[in-house]
Design a protein around this motif. Structure first.
Motif, PDB file in Angstrom:
ATOM      1  N   LEU A   1       0.821  -1.213   0.000  1.00  0.00           N
ATOM      2  CA  LEU A   1       0.000   0.000   0.000  1.00  0.00           C
ATOM      3  C   LEU A   1       0.856   1.265   0.000  1.00  0.00           C
ATOM      4  CD1 LEU A   1      -2.725  -1.146   2.556  1.00  0.00           C
ATOM      5  CD2 LEU A   1      -2.792  -1.251   0.046  1.00  0.00           C
ATOM      6  N   GLY A   2       2.138   1.122   0.337  1.00  0.00           N
ATOM      7  CA  GLY A   2       3.057   2.265   0.245  1.00  0.00           C
ATOM      8  C   GLY A   2       2.851   3.349   1.274  1.00  0.00           C
ATOM      9  N   GLN A   3       2.254   3.028   2.421  1.00  0.00           N
ATOM     10  CA  GLN A   3       2.021   4.016   3.469  1.00  0.00           C
ATOM     11  C   GLN A   3       2.903   3.703   4.686  1.00  0.00           C
ATOM     12  OE1 GLN A   3       0.121   6.668   3.066  1.00  0.00           O
ATOM     13  NE2 GLN A   3      -0.444   5.994   0.983  1.00  0.00           N
ATOM     14  N   PRO A   4       3.971   4.467   4.915  1.00  0.00           N
ATOM     15  CA  PRO A   4       4.879   4.166   6.029  1.00  0.00           C
ATOM     16  C   PRO A   4       4.184   4.138   7.383  1.00  0.00           C
ATOM     17  CG  PRO A   4       5.867   5.762   4.537  1.00  0.00           C
ATOM     18  CD  PRO A   4       4.435   5.609   4.105  1.00  0.00           C
ATOM     19  N   TRP A   5       3.255   5.072   7.621  1.00  0.00           N
ATOM     20  CA  TRP A   5       2.589   5.105   8.918  1.00  0.00           C
ATOM     21  C   TRP A   5       1.792   3.831   9.162  1.00  0.00           C
ATOM     22  CZ3 TRP A   5      -2.687   4.553   9.046  1.00  0.00           C
ATOM     23  CH2 TRP A   5      -3.376   4.782   7.847  1.00  0.00           C
ATOM     24  N   LEU A   6       1.199   3.281   8.103  1.00  0.00           N
ATOM     25  CA  LEU A   6       0.445   2.041   8.231  1.00  0.00           C
ATOM     26  C   LEU A   6       1.387   0.870   8.529  1.00  0.00           C
ATOM     27  CD1 LEU A   6      -2.201   0.441   7.992  1.00  0.00           C
ATOM     28  CD2 LEU A   6      -1.764   0.274   5.527  1.00  0.00           C
ATOM     29  N   CYS A   7       2.517   0.831   7.858  1.00  0.00           N
ATOM     30  CA  CYS A   7       3.482  -0.256   8.080  1.00  0.00           C
ATOM     31  C   CYS A   7       4.040  -0.212   9.496  1.00  0.00           C
ATOM     32  CB  CYS A   7       4.612  -0.159   7.067  1.00  0.00           C
ATOM     33  SG  CYS A   7       4.100  -0.392   5.352  1.00  0.00           S
ATOM     34  N   LEU A   8       4.413   0.997   9.952  1.00  0.00           N
ATOM     35  CA  LEU A   8       4.953   1.110  11.299  1.00  0.00           C
ATOM     36  C   LEU A   8       3.885   0.787  12.339  1.00  0.00           C
ATOM     37  CD1 LEU A   8       7.347   1.843  13.101  1.00  0.00           C
ATOM     38  CD2 LEU A   8       6.599   4.233  13.007  1.00  0.00           C
ATOM     39  N   GLY A   9       2.655   1.266  12.117  1.00  0.00           N
ATOM     40  CA  GLY A   9       1.565   0.983  13.057  1.00  0.00           C
ATOM     41  C   GLY A   9       1.257  -0.496  13.140  1.00  0.00           C
ATOM     42  N   LEU A  10       1.205  -1.173  11.977  1.00  0.00           N
ATOM     43  CA  LEU A  10       0.933  -2.605  11.968  1.00  0.00           C
ATOM     44  C   LEU A  10       2.089  -3.373  12.599  1.00  0.00           C
ATOM     45  CD1 LEU A  10      -0.905  -4.930  11.148  1.00  0.00           C
ATOM     46  CD2 LEU A  10       0.192  -4.928   8.898  1.00  0.00           C
ATOM     47  N   GLY A  11       3.327  -2.910  12.349  1.00  0.00           N
ATOM     48  CA  GLY A  11       4.475  -3.553  12.960  1.00  0.00           C
ATOM     49  C   GLY A  11       4.440  -3.459  14.477  1.00  0.00           C
ATOM     50  N   LEU A  12       4.094  -2.281  14.999  1.00  0.00           N
ATOM     51  CA  LEU A  12       4.001  -2.121  16.450  1.00  0.00           C
ATOM     52  C   LEU A  12       2.851  -2.937  17.026  1.00  0.00           C
ATOM     53  CD1 LEU A  12       4.705   1.710  16.827  1.00  0.00           C
ATOM     54  CD2 LEU A  12       6.280  -0.214  17.150  1.00  0.00           C
ATOM     55  N   ALA A  13       1.747  -3.040  16.280  1.00  0.00           N
ATOM     56  CA  ALA A  13       0.631  -3.870  16.736  1.00  0.00           C
ATOM     57  C   ALA A  13       1.037  -5.347  16.783  1.00  0.00           C
ATOM     58  CB  ALA A  13      -0.573  -3.680  15.810  1.00  0.00           C
ATOM     59  N   SER A  14       1.790  -5.791  15.772  1.00  0.00           N
ATOM     60  CA  SER A  14       2.286  -7.169  15.772  1.00  0.00           C
ATOM     61  C   SER A  14       3.235  -7.408  16.940  1.00  0.00           C
ATOM     62  CB  SER A  14       3.001  -7.479  14.453  1.00  0.00           C
ATOM     63  OG  SER A  14       2.109  -7.413  13.362  1.00  0.00           O
ATOM     64  N   LEU A  15       4.102  -6.428  17.194  1.00  0.00           N
ATOM     65  CA  LEU A  15       5.020  -6.563  18.322  1.00  0.00           C
ATOM     66  C   LEU A  15       4.259  -6.608  19.639  1.00  0.00           C
ATOM     67  CD1 LEU A  15       7.982  -6.648  19.233  1.00  0.00           C
ATOM     68  CD2 LEU A  15       7.949  -4.144  19.301  1.00  0.00           C
ATOM     69  N   ALA A  16       3.232  -5.773  19.764  1.00  0.00           N
ATOM     70  CA  ALA A  16       2.425  -5.771  20.987  1.00  0.00           C
ATOM     71  C   ALA A  16       1.724  -7.103  21.203  1.00  0.00           C
ATOM     72  CB  ALA A  16       1.396  -4.637  20.930  1.00  0.00           C
ATOM     73  N   SER A  17       1.373  -7.783  20.122  1.00  0.00           N
ATOM     74  CA  SER A  17       0.686  -9.076  20.261  1.00  0.00           C
ATOM     75  C   SER A  17       1.604 -10.139  20.860  1.00  0.00           C
ATOM     76  CB  SER A  17       0.178  -9.544  18.894  1.00  0.00           C
ATOM     77  OG  SER A  17       1.247  -9.955  18.047  1.00  0.00           O
ATOM     78  N   PHE A  18       2.928  -9.927  20.766  1.00  0.00           N
ATOM     79  CA  PHE A  18       3.880 -10.862  21.380  1.00  0.00           C
ATOM     80  C   PHE A  18       4.342 -10.399  22.757  1.00  0.00           C
ATOM     81  CE2 PHE A  18       4.611 -11.984  16.847  1.00  0.00           C
ATOM     82  CZ  PHE A  18       4.373 -13.350  16.939  1.00  0.00           C
ATOM     83  N   LYS A  19       3.856  -9.236  23.203  1.00  0.00           N
ATOM     84  CA  LYS A  19       4.308  -8.701  24.482  1.00  0.00           C
ATOM     85  C   LYS A  19       3.185  -8.542  25.504  1.00  0.00           C
ATOM     86  CE  LYS A  19       8.520  -8.149  22.946  1.00  0.00           C
ATOM     87  NZ  LYS A  19       9.660  -8.931  23.481  1.00  0.00           N
ATOM     88  N   LEU A  20       1.933  -8.552  25.051  1.00  0.00           N
ATOM     89  CA  LEU A  20       0.826  -8.269  25.952  1.00  0.00           C
ATOM     90  C   LEU A  20      -0.195  -9.401  25.937  1.00  0.00           C
ATOM     91  CD1 LEU A  20       0.238  -4.533  24.894  1.00  0.00           C
ATOM     92  CD2 LEU A  20       1.504  -5.344  26.893  1.00  0.00           C
ATOM     93  N   ASP A  21      -0.742  -9.707  27.097  1.00  0.00           N
ATOM     94  CA  ASP A  21      -1.837 -10.675  27.185  1.00  0.00           C
ATOM     95  C   ASP A  21      -3.129 -10.020  26.712  1.00  0.00           C
ATOM     96  OD1 ASP A  21      -0.731 -13.082  28.075  1.00  0.00           O
ATOM     97  OD2 ASP A  21      -0.466 -12.276  30.105  1.00  0.00           O
ATOM     98  N   PRO A  22      -4.081 -10.824  26.204  1.00  0.00           N
ATOM     99  CA  PRO A  22      -4.086 -12.292  26.123  1.00  0.00           C
ATOM    100  C   PRO A  22      -3.451 -12.859  24.856  1.00  0.00           C
ATOM    101  CG  PRO A  22      -6.203 -11.447  25.414  1.00  0.00           C
ATOM    102  CD  PRO A  22      -5.390 -10.240  25.800  1.00  0.00           C
ATOM    103  N   LEU A  23      -3.059 -12.000  23.898  1.00  0.00           N
ATOM    104  CA  LEU A  23      -2.552 -12.510  22.627  1.00  0.00           C
ATOM    105  C   LEU A  23      -1.241 -13.271  22.790  1.00  0.00           C
ATOM    106  CD1 LEU A  23      -3.340  -9.555  20.187  1.00  0.00           C
ATOM    107  CD2 LEU A  23      -4.435 -11.795  20.299  1.00  0.00           C
TER     108      LEU A  23
END
Length: 504
Positions: A135-157
């Motif tokens: 999609l070529g949107q840096p803010w979307l890539c960084l936001g999704l990356g941080l969301a993915s990282l949060a899923s490995f750091k926070l419960d219940p995910l």
């Protein structure tokens, strides 16, 4: 002013004498304390039999280090040796396919270690960030990356995703968090580089080859995608003159470091003593200061050994990986303080430098540091200790800029201008000595415990004031001057080298 100024040799000799004497005196206190506490009831769990033929016990409080070099030693050697042999074979037979071969070997290693469901889980994260990159949107890539990282750091995910690992073994949690966290950072780097260079049209295959390079997979260091892709895309890489000798030297240093740590832990129980605050409180002030300092040095040695082994393998594959972190002994400014150069480079490129610019203005620097440490907090795993560590180091980094701006104001700038260059260097070294202990105390919070940090601060700054405080500050001042002298020498050598390379 005074940065490139040399001090008299006699003065530097005095500093060396004071520093070596102080370290020897503190080491003697730690050695005696380790001998006295070896049979304490509180030490039984983390001080185990070691060199029985001379009656020495060993500090085994760091379970990761113990696991790496006992039960998992053969597995690590087998996996990395297999990668080296496989890489050599591929380079000889089909060098144009070496990146594919590395990825296949890495994926098979992850499959055998963590199971097929874990591999599919990571592939899902890779695909999601690859789609976002289209999609070529840096803010979307960084936001999704941080969301993915949060899923490995926070419960219940995190609890749900950890269930994808097959089997149970000692280092399972370490490998799960390492492989998952670094995968997200690598995929985010790929996505952001794709947005920055839409003309290069990176593919999903490029992402998978980048992510599943085994030496970097579980423990890093992380190379940003642009660097990795450029170096790995060389069909016939050529080694620089003397490169193989430097690789052998690095491997030898890693082995020597492991042996040195093993010997050290048979005489100094620096990881166990802080867990017994009643015993630690009975230490002399010099030994207590040495204990706090040695805890940070050990963490640096641990990172240097880990990255040294991994980097040796990567350099055999014709890569130029991030170097080990700068030794804590040589640090006296927060701007250079980091324990993982790869993650530091990642954060600087995509967050810190992007927001802070030249890092010369107060407000943009504050925004850059807050954003950087917010992501670092997420990477480390949000909890009270990490929040405190992030706040303290964020404050330290900004406080340095505030002091720099204050020193540039008219009155203070005129005072420094009136000083000789040597005196200016001495004044700056004094501030560097205070900064050095701020770095130690701020990082001791996370590397050890808040209670032990409070004990050290109370003894050295309050109860020991002014004698102990000034004595330790002077010893540290001597160390900072010696570090500055080393930096000055290296800078002059680099200038001479550049002058020789200039065409006449």
């Amino acid at each position: 002013m005074g940065i490139k100024t040399a001090l008299p040799a006699a003065e530097l000799g005095l500093y060396s004498l004071v520093l070596s004497g102080a370290l020897a005196y503190a080491g003697r206190g730690l050695l005696e304390a380790s001998q006295d506490g070896a049979h304490r009831k509180a030490f039984r769990e983390s001080v185990r039999p070691g060199w029985e033929y001379i009656g020495r016990k060993m500090d085994v409080a760091d379970f990761e280090w113990v696991m790496w070099f006992t039960s998992f030693r053969n597995v690590i050697i087998f996996a990395l040796s297999g990668h080296v042999l496989f890489a050599k074979l591929c380079t000889m037979v089909a060098p144009q396919l070496r990146s594919w071969m590395y990825a296949v070997y890495g994926a098979l290693a992850v499959l055998g270690t963590m199971g097929p469901w874990y591999l599919l889980l990571l592939l899902g994260h890779c695909v999601s960030l690859y789609v976002a990159s289209l999609l070529g949107q840096p803010w979307l890539c960084l936001g999704l990356g941080l969301a993915s990282l949060a899923s490995f750091k926070l419960d219940p995910l995190i609890s749900w995703q950890s269930g994808f690992v097959t089997g149970t073994f000692d280092l399972q949690e370490v490998l799960f968090h390492g492989g998952s966290g670094f995968t997200v950072l690598r995929c985010t780097s790929f996505a952001l580089e794709s947005c920055a260079h839409p003309d290069r049209r990176y593919s999903l295959a490029d992402l998978l080859k980048y992510n599943f390079y085994l030496p970097f997979f579980f423990f890093g260091p992380i190379m940003t995608f642009d660097r990795f892709h450029t170096q790995m895309s060389q069909v016939e890489p050529v080694r620089r003159e003397g490169e193989l000798w430097r690789i052998r030297a690095q491997a030898g240093l890693s082995v020597v470091a492991v042996m040195a740590v093993d010997i050290f832990f048979h005489f100094f129980y620096i990881l166990t003593i802080p867990n017994d605050l009643k015993f630690a409180n009975r230490l002399p002030d010099s030994a207590l200061a040495g204990l706090a300092y040695s805890n940070l040095v050990y963490d640096w040695v641990k990172a240097a050994v880990l990255f040294g082994v991994v980097n040796t393998v990567a350099r055999l594959d014709h890569l130029d990986p991030p170097q080990p972190p700068k030794c804590i002994t040589a640090l006296y400014v927060f701007a250079e303080t980091h324990f993982d150069r790869g993650i530091n480079d990642w954060l600087c490129k995509y967050v810190y430098d992007h927001i802070g610019g030249e890092h010369s203005e107060v407000i943009p620097e504050l925004g850059a540091t807050v954003a950087t440490f917010a992501i670092t907090t997420l990477w480390l795993g949000p909890c009270d200790i990490v929040y405190l560590w992030s706040f303290l180091n964020c404050f330290g980094l900004n406080f340095e800029l505030w002091v720099q701006k204050l020193a540039e104001l008219g009155p203070l700038a005129q005072i420094e201008a009136s000083l000789s260059e040597q005196m200016s260097r001495r004044v700056r070294a004094l501030f560097g000595a205070m900064n050095f202990w701020a770095i130690i105390m701020y990082n001791l919070v996370s590397l050890n415990s808040l209670e032990f940090t409070e004990l050290v601060a109370r003894r050295l700054l309050l109860k020991g004031f002014p004698q102990t405080t000034l004595a330790i500050l002077f010893v540290t001042y001597c160390g900072v001057q010696l570090v500055k002298e080393r930096e000055r020498t290296l800078a002059l050598e680099e200038e001479q080298k550049q002058d020789k390379e200039k065409p006449e």
